[in-house]
Scaffold this motif. Structure first.
Motif, PDB file in Angstrom:
ATOM      1  N   HIS A 178       8.079  -4.162   2.348  1.00 46.71           N
ATOM      2  CA  HIS A 178       6.946  -4.393   1.447  1.00 46.71           C
ATOM      3  C   HIS A 178       6.506  -3.588   0.252  1.00 46.71           C
ATOM      4  CE1 HIS A 178       5.937  -6.497   5.350  1.00 46.71           C
ATOM      5  NE2 HIS A 178       6.474  -7.540   4.824  1.00 46.71           N
ATOM      6  N   ARG A 213      -2.430  -9.099  -2.614  1.00 46.17           N
ATOM      7  CA  ARG A 213      -1.643 -10.238  -2.331  1.00 46.17           C
ATOM      8  C   ARG A 213      -0.805  -9.935  -1.229  1.00 46.17           C
ATOM      9  NH1 ARG A 213      -2.140 -11.125  -8.194  1.00 46.17           N
ATOM     10  NH2 ARG A 213      -0.113 -10.286  -8.478  1.00 46.17           N
ATOM     11  N   LEU A 214      -0.087  -9.021  -1.006  1.00 44.47           N
ATOM     12  CA  LEU A 214       0.872  -8.770  -0.211  1.00 44.47           C
ATOM     13  C   LEU A 214       0.136  -8.730   1.111  1.00 44.47           C
ATOM     14  CD1 LEU A 214       3.422  -5.976  -1.608  1.00 44.47           C
ATOM     15  CD2 LEU A 214       3.923  -8.241  -0.979  1.00 44.47           C
ATOM     16  N   HIS A 215      -0.818  -7.844   1.027  1.00 44.40           N
ATOM     17  CA  HIS A 215      -1.618  -7.845   2.439  1.00 44.40           C
ATOM     18  C   HIS A 215      -2.101  -9.318   2.658  1.00 44.40           C
ATOM     19  CE1 HIS A 215      -4.978  -6.608   4.840  1.00 44.40           C
ATOM     20  NE2 HIS A 215      -4.165  -5.903   5.463  1.00 44.40           N
ATOM     21  N   GLU A 216      -2.595 -10.165   2.078  1.00 40.42           N
ATOM     22  CA  GLU A 216      -3.169 -11.335   2.433  1.00 40.42           C
ATOM     23  C   GLU A 216      -1.892 -12.339   3.008  1.00 40.42           C
ATOM     24  OE1 GLU A 216      -5.190 -15.051   0.160  1.00 40.42           O
ATOM     25  OE2 GLU A 216      -5.339 -13.167  -0.644  1.00 40.42           O
ATOM     26  N   ARG A 217      -0.834 -12.017   2.473  1.00 45.29           N
ATOM     27  CA  ARG A 217       0.226 -12.741   2.869  1.00 45.29           C
ATOM     28  C   ARG A 217       0.909 -12.246   4.126  1.00 45.29           C
ATOM     29  NH1 ARG A 217       4.612 -11.933  -1.287  1.00 45.29           N
ATOM     30  NH2 ARG A 217       2.767 -12.840  -2.616  1.00 45.29           N
ATOM     31  N   HIS A 218       1.074 -10.916   4.267  1.00 44.72           N
ATOM     32  CA  HIS A 218       1.934 -10.499   5.470  1.00 44.72           C
ATOM     33  C   HIS A 218       0.852  -9.822   6.604  1.00 44.72           C
ATOM     34  CE1 HIS A 218       5.451 -11.234   3.268  1.00 44.72           C
ATOM     35  NE2 HIS A 218       4.987 -10.620   2.350  1.00 44.72           N
ATOM     36  N   GLN A 244      -1.544  -6.798  -7.011  1.00 46.72           N
ATOM     37  CA  GLN A 244      -0.438  -7.342  -6.153  1.00 46.72           C
ATOM     38  C   GLN A 244      -0.211  -6.822  -4.754  1.00 46.72           C
ATOM     39  OE1 GLN A 244       1.827  -9.442  -7.057  1.00 46.72           O
ATOM     40  NE2 GLN A 244       3.412  -8.978  -5.412  1.00 46.72           N
ATOM     41  N   LEU A 289       1.245  -4.155   6.404  1.00 43.82           N
ATOM     42  CA  LEU A 289       2.587  -3.873   5.641  1.00 43.82           C
ATOM     43  C   LEU A 289       3.311  -2.856   6.360  1.00 43.82           C
ATOM     44  CD1 LEU A 289       0.832  -4.370   2.208  1.00 43.82           C
ATOM     45  CD2 LEU A 289       1.905  -6.035   3.445  1.00 43.82           C
ATOM     46  N   LYS A 346      -3.896  -0.396   4.606  1.00 44.15           N
ATOM     47  CA  LYS A 346      -3.161  -1.757   4.782  1.00 44.15           C
ATOM     48  C   LYS A 346      -1.936  -1.741   5.569  1.00 44.15           C
ATOM     49  CE  LYS A 346      -5.920  -3.887   1.077  1.00 44.15           C
ATOM     50  NZ  LYS A 346      -6.476  -2.968   0.886  1.00 44.15           N
TER      51      LYS A 346
END
Length: 640
Positions: free
Chosen positions: A326, A313-318, A310, A321, A452
């Motif tokens: 986040h 995925r957060l790092h890929e999206r934003h 998870q 962080l 990240k």
């Protein structure tokens, strides 16, 4: 050099653990004979914080069954596991005569012998007994190295580190120089120069100027000499964490007072007459939460929302962080899931089934009306969890209105402590132990996200998160809070409440505390807190020298911690990686757990120590041409 020389600066528990991992992994990394140097002015294995030479009244805030130095089969690491006894089992083996290398100091120390004889798994051991255990572990690890490998201890202080053309030189305070292929910085908690703390420097100057004033700056409570503090003196105290707990132990029971059971089951304090009177306040106005005695019924072995996948995925999206935006909502949701799942496991009836709750909980954001409505549908108000209420537990309105009476503030604080003991020092409320374990698991898994985070996110992590986690999960044993209540009942501790700020009254020439009940003045002031851990202001002579010469720097984001990469190699201010210089511990960037932890829990420090040991063993014994050129350039700059 025919041997590979590895120098550890600091000889505390983390160094002992890394040495154990080097020994366990040694057969997989054959090469030149190892010469492992440990540099520390305090006894190897225990180090400064856990040295035996401290008050027998001071205890761990962990139970004996929760303390181990051994990497057991639960630890997910590349090196082989080497089982050994946690602290409670170690004491049992000694009692039964089944430990063939029992520590020699037990024979000459009746207090330690008596503690070993009575220690149970749920007891909180003294720090002196922990010191004995740590030194025994170090001696066992040292004996595990087979010739020609050897471990050499230097009871000395490292003051400088110079990169030379073929090796590195560690300079000691005694004048000795150790040639090194690799150096590992393991200094642990750092002292700070008082000039780096504006408030401490100002107050120390005031106390030095006026004979009637006394000031104790931030520091490690056991290292501070309080003999000048007179009996009966009113003393302002800033901070109500673990340093405050140590403080009242040393200033009351440590000065000859004692606790007796009262008729109502509480404690009564019998003073010696040598005690001061403490006026204690802090941001929250209450002590850390009590350690918890209940046992969860539900599974706490894995996370559901705060997972490595998870976070990726957060790092890929934003991209980079923010911690509050986040990361924290996921931590809150995960820890609350542990808490609510445990409530469904309790005998008390709940509205609906856990399956219905969990299905709906899966899709809601923590900070959303849907989450609040869902929880309200399944749980009574007393069982609903809000972390902001945990962080500020006293029921004061914000913003604050008119001044409150000091008696009212004290009544609210004591009521909070009594309620905390009712909920946490009882087998009947395991949801709080589940919450404890949920936050602890998230704390451990934060190591996956540190690189990240944005600079602001790292600052938030180092400041608010660490303080909040410590407040909830790193509190004292319950009996310490009962002692605190007894001292309050005896009139020897007054609670100043939340949002207390401290200063100096120039007109009265006294230290002052601004509280919700008005101003309180006193001639004595104690900062019951640790010094801020910042590389740039460290009092450690080696770190000061390396920082002055530009070999090390603080990580971006303002945490003040030493900048390292994922391999624990030190990064210089120009971004260059020093492949021969490693660092680990409380003063370095990233999430650094303690040097020992619960057995059979896959505790992060064990896996981290194994990875560092393998990295050091696989590091080249000679510098590459690029590193050689850089070290020659460094030498020329130093020589002018």
């Amino acid at each position: 050099m025919d041997e590979q020389h590895i120098v550890f600066i600091g000889g505390g528990p983390r160094t002992a653990m890394i040495l154990e991992r080097i020994s366990a992994n040694r057969e997989h990394f054959p090469g030149s004979p190892l010469r492992l140097h440990i540099v520390d002015p305090y006894p190897a294995g225990a180090g400064r914080i856990w040295r035996e030479n401290q008050s027998p009244l001071l205890k761990l805030n962990s139970r004996a069954s929760d303390v181990s130095m051994f990497t057991d089969e639960s630890v997910q690491c590349l090196g082989p596991a080497v089982n050994g006894p946690p602290l409670d089992e170690w004491a049992r083996l000694i009692r039964e005569g089944a430990l063939n290398d029992a520590p020699q100091q037990l024979a000459s120390d009746p207090l330690l012998r008596a503690e070993v004889a009575a220690l149970g798994p749920e007891d909180f051991p003294t720090r002196r007994l922990q010191s004995c255990y740590l030194r025994w572990f170090f001696d066992r690890v040292r004996a595990s190295f087979a010739a020609p490998d050897q471990v050499e201890v230097h009871l000395d202080t490292a003051v400088d580190l110079i990169s030379g053309p073929s090796a590195h030189q560690v300079h000691l305070a005694s004048g000795q120089i150790i040639e090194a292929d690799q150096v590992v910085l393991v200094q642990g908690h750092l002292d700070a120069r008082i000039q780096s703390d504006a408030r401490a420097a100002e107050f120390a100057a005031k106390a030095a100027k006026h004979q009637h004033l006394g000031y104790f700056p931030p520091g490690y409570t056991n290292d501070i000499d309080f003999q000048s503090l007179p009996a009966g003196a009113d003393v302002l105290v800033s901070g109500m964490g673990l340093a405050f707990t140590d403080l009242f132990v040393l200033l009351f029971e440590g000065r000859g007072g004692r606790f007796e059971p009262a008729s109502d089951g509480a404690l009564r304090y019998i003073p010696s007459g040598a005690e001061p009177r403490l006026l204690a306040g802090s941001r929250r106005g209450v002590p850390y939460h009590s350690k918890i005695s209940s046992i969860p019924r539900s599974d706490t072995s894995s996370t559901r929302f705060f997972t490595e996948e998870q976070l990726a995925r957060l790092h890929e999206r934003h991209g980079e962080l923010d911690f509050f935006e986040h990361v924290w909502p996921l931590i809150a949701k995960e820890a609350a899931y542990f808490y609510y799942r445990e409530l469904f496991s309790a005998p008390a009836a709940r509205t609906g089934s856990f399956e219905d709750f969990a299905d709906a909980y899966e899709s809601v954001h923590w900070y959303s009306p849907e989450r609040a409505s869902l929880v309200a549908r399944f749980f009574e108000p007393a069982d609903r969890l809000e972390f902001e209420e945990l962080d500020f537990p006293l029921p004061f309105p914000r913003p604050f209105g008119s001044k409150l009476a000091r008696t009212h503030i004290n009544r609210l604080v004591t009521s909070h402590i009594i309620q905390d003991l009712r909920l946490r020092d009882s087998p009947d409320h395991p949801q709080f132990q589940a919450l404890f374990l949920g936050l602890l698991r998230c704390y451990t898994d934060l190591r996956f996200i540190h690189d990240k985070l944005s600079e602001q996110g790292r600052s938030q992590l180092a400041s608010w998160w660490h303080g909040f986690f410590s407040f909830i999960d790193s509190g004292p044993p319950a009996h310490r809070l009962r002692e605190l209540l007894a001292l309050h009942d005896a009139g020897l501790i007054e609670f100043l409440g939340p949002e207390t700020s401290f200063g100096f009254d120039e007109q009265a020439q006294q230290f002052t505390a601004q509280t919700l009940a008005g101003t309180v003045n006193a001639q004595w002031f104690i900062e019951a807190r640790l010094p801020a851990t910042r590389v740039a202001s460290s009092a450690d002579p080696l770190l000061a020298a390396l920082h002055r010469r530009g070999l090390i720097t603080e990580e971006p984001g303002g945490s003040g911690k030493l900048h390292i990469n994922s391999l624990r190699q030190v990064i210089g201010p120009d971004g260059a990686v020093h492949r021969w210089l490693f660092a680990v511990g409380a003063s370095v960037s990233g999430i650094q757990g303690g040097a020992f932890s619960r057995p059979k829990s896959n505790s992060a420090p064990f896996a981290d120590s194994d990875a560092l040991a393998r990295e050091v063993l696989s590091a080249p014994a000679r510098m590459s041409p690029w590193e050689l050129a850089g070290s020659v350039g460094d030498a020329h700059r130093i020589l002018g």
